[in-house]
Design a protein around this motif. Structure first.
Motif, PDB file in Angstrom:
ATOM      1  N   ASP A  37      38.348  40.862  37.852  1.00 46.38           N
ATOM      2  CA  ASP A  37      39.029  41.766  38.783  1.00 46.38           C
ATOM      3  C   ASP A  37      39.720  40.837  39.532  1.00 46.38           C
ATOM      4  OD1 ASP A  37      38.590  44.158  37.248  1.00 46.38           O
ATOM      5  OD2 ASP A  37      36.822  44.565  38.276  1.00 46.38           O
ATOM      6  N   ARG A  91      42.234  41.849  44.554  1.00 40.21           N
ATOM      7  CA  ARG A  91      41.746  42.701  43.366  1.00 40.21           C
ATOM      8  C   ARG A  91      42.696  43.865  43.309  1.00 40.21           C
ATOM      9  NH1 ARG A  91      36.473  41.939  45.731  1.00 40.21           N
ATOM     10  NH2 ARG A  91      34.793  40.789  44.229  1.00 40.21           N
ATOM     11  N   GLU A 112      34.536  34.012  38.349  1.00 41.73           N
ATOM     12  CA  GLU A 112      34.127  34.653  37.149  1.00 41.73           C
ATOM     13  C   GLU A 112      34.367  36.114  37.162  1.00 41.73           C
ATOM     14  OE1 GLU A 112      30.149  33.724  36.911  1.00 41.73           O
ATOM     15  OE2 GLU A 112      30.495  31.628  36.290  1.00 41.73           O
ATOM     16  N   ASP A 113      34.826  36.789  38.251  1.00 41.74           N
ATOM     17  CA  ASP A 113      35.141  38.068  38.358  1.00 41.74           C
ATOM     18  C   ASP A 113      36.421  38.442  37.864  1.00 41.74           C
ATOM     19  OD1 ASP A 113      35.454  40.746  38.843  1.00 41.74           O
ATOM     20  OD2 ASP A 113      34.929  40.564  40.940  1.00 41.74           O
TER      21      ASP A 113
END
Length: 456
Positions: free
Chosen positions: A111, A127, A108-109
């Motif tokens: 980045d 990232r 869900e991040d």
């Protein structure tokens, strides 16, 4: 009432860099959330277990139902949790029962572009082009295997001791590769390459410095003019993302057939037929490979054939398709340069098992492939187009290439807003494409300024 966990139990920091994380964590005691979570999970399965396996229930509604039941269970048992711990437990237990367990927050991040699971307790993410270690972990090898099984089962595939490697995808199109023991010596390994929820268009790639506006205009004209384009690059350079972007330039009235090992492409056109390979069943029968699908696609009256990745004998069928009226076809492959990309196709054609002369193969390639777009991952983690090269034809026994755009490193360029170096830019080499006349006959005319040589 559920047994209470000791609130003082924590995971020790890794003091000795030479000591493996696994050795440290095997001696750790479970945290409060882990201890209570195991107990809550058991009670929850007792309450809603039958609903979890009901295929008629909508997944969103089921997830909401599980979350509500969890909240009630935590409240009724008066568990010693803070508001933050309570939220973490609900997410963790719901993810374990219905999703990807501890990987849910990572996916869900926005980045995070890639998740790499090296066993139960070494989970890395990428990232902004950099790989970093996270503090996320699975409880046990069995826990990790449950998540892997859930992923592959959703696309009708399997992974077990007899078939310990598998390629699959998530519901959002993210690419998944899993390999389990005995091939993975230190425990099951899972790699997930995330796809953007909306996809990246040409403007996005220009704003990120992946290519120039002039290069976009040229590539758009080449796709609209039905040139055969090969997208090449190393692992993780963004080939599939770039292929998606190129496909957006295909006119909406054309009939497109896509062929992939695991479906990843997201074409915006309506007239699209998506074909996906099928692995062999448990008896070793029923396999349908890319080559079978390429041959079948030619009977489906396609205007264009798009192959997600060319990696074997299907290269011969791809060249045949490009040379028999299916102009404007697109594909990707792994290679370190445009010249290497052509050499790889030559090698892959030999996999087809025909004793073809080298010159005959090269003549097929020179006639079929018009453009090679080469992508690279730059030192700062950025993915960028490093070269746009035109295939001219044959000269003696060699394929002749013209580089139209190339990546240029300018040490005098100003830094970015954040103070970091601006990095290289894609610039025209000043060579006008040999295919300009062909494109003009198809109604695509380039502005001469697109190919003006930039100062080097």
């Amino acid at each position: 009432m559920l047994a209470e966990a000791k609130s003082g139990e924590v995971h020790p920091k890794e003091d000795n860099p030479g000591k493996s994380r696994r050795d440290d964590r095997e001696a750790d005691k479970p945290t409060v959330i882990e201890t209570l979570g195991d107990q809550v999970r058991s009670r929850l399965i007792e309450n809603v277990g039958s609903e979890l396996i009901d295929s008629d229930l909508d997944q969103d509604e089921l997830r909401k139902r599980v979350s509500e039941e969890l909240e009630q269970l935590i409240e009724s048992e008066r568990l010693p949790l803070t508001s933050k711990e309570r939220t973490q437990m609900v997410l963790a237990v719901t993810g374990d029962l219905m999703g990807l367990g501890p990987l849910e927050p990572l996916l869900e991040d926005i980045d995070v572009s890639e998740v790499m699971v090296n066993g139960t307790d070494a989970i890395y993410v990428e990232r902004h082009g950099r790989i970093v270690l996270t503090d996320v972990r699975f409880r046990t090898e069995k826990h990790l295997r449950q998540v892997i099984d859930r992923i592959v089962a959703s696309v009708g595939r399997r992974v077990d001791e007899t078939s310990p490697m598998v390629d699959a995808r998530l519901s959002d199109g993210s690419r998944v590769n899993a390999i389990i023991p005995p091939l993975a010596v230190d425990g099951s390994t899972l790699t997930i390459r995330k796809f953007s929820a909306t996809g990246l268009d040409a403007d996005d790639l220009v704003s990120r410095g992946a290519l120039s506006r002039a290069a976009v205009d040229v590539l758009q004209g080449m796709v609209e003019g039905s040139l055969n384009i090969l997208v090449a690059g190393g692992t993780g350079t963004g080939k599939t993302t770039f292929l998606n972007m190129l496909s957006g330039f295909i006119p909406s009235h054309e009939r497109i057939v896509t062929i992939e090992d695991a479906v990843e492409l997201r074409l915006r056109q309506r007239h699209v037929i998506r074909l996906e390979c099928r692995p062999a069943n448990i008896e070793g029968k029923g396999e349908v490979g890319i080559r079978d699908l390429v041959r079948n696609s030619l009977r489906m009256r396609p205007d264009r054939v798009i192959i997600g990745e060319c990696r074997g004998a299907e290269a011969l069928d791809m060249l045949q398709a490009m040379n028999t009226g299916h102009d404007g076809s697109l594909t990707t492959l792994h290679a370190n340069s445009p010249r290497d990309a052509l050499a790889r196709i030559e090698t892959m054609v030999m996999f087809a098992g025909f004793d073809l002369p080298t010159r005959a193969i090269r003549e097929q390639m020179a006639s079929a492939i018009d453009i090679v777009v080469h992508l690279e991952r730059l030192p700062d983690g950025r993915r960028a187009v490093a070269s746009i090269t035109e295939v001219i034809g044959m000269e003696s026994d060699q394929i002749t290439l013209n580089e139209l755009f190339a990546l240029h490193y300018d040490s005098t360029a100003p830094n970015r807003a954040d103070g970091s170096p601006s990095g290289p830019t894609l610039r025209s080499t000043g060579i006008r494409p040999y295919c300009s006349d062909t494109l003009a006959n198809r109604g695509v005319v380039f502005d001469a300024s697109l190919f003006e040589a930039s100062p080097w």
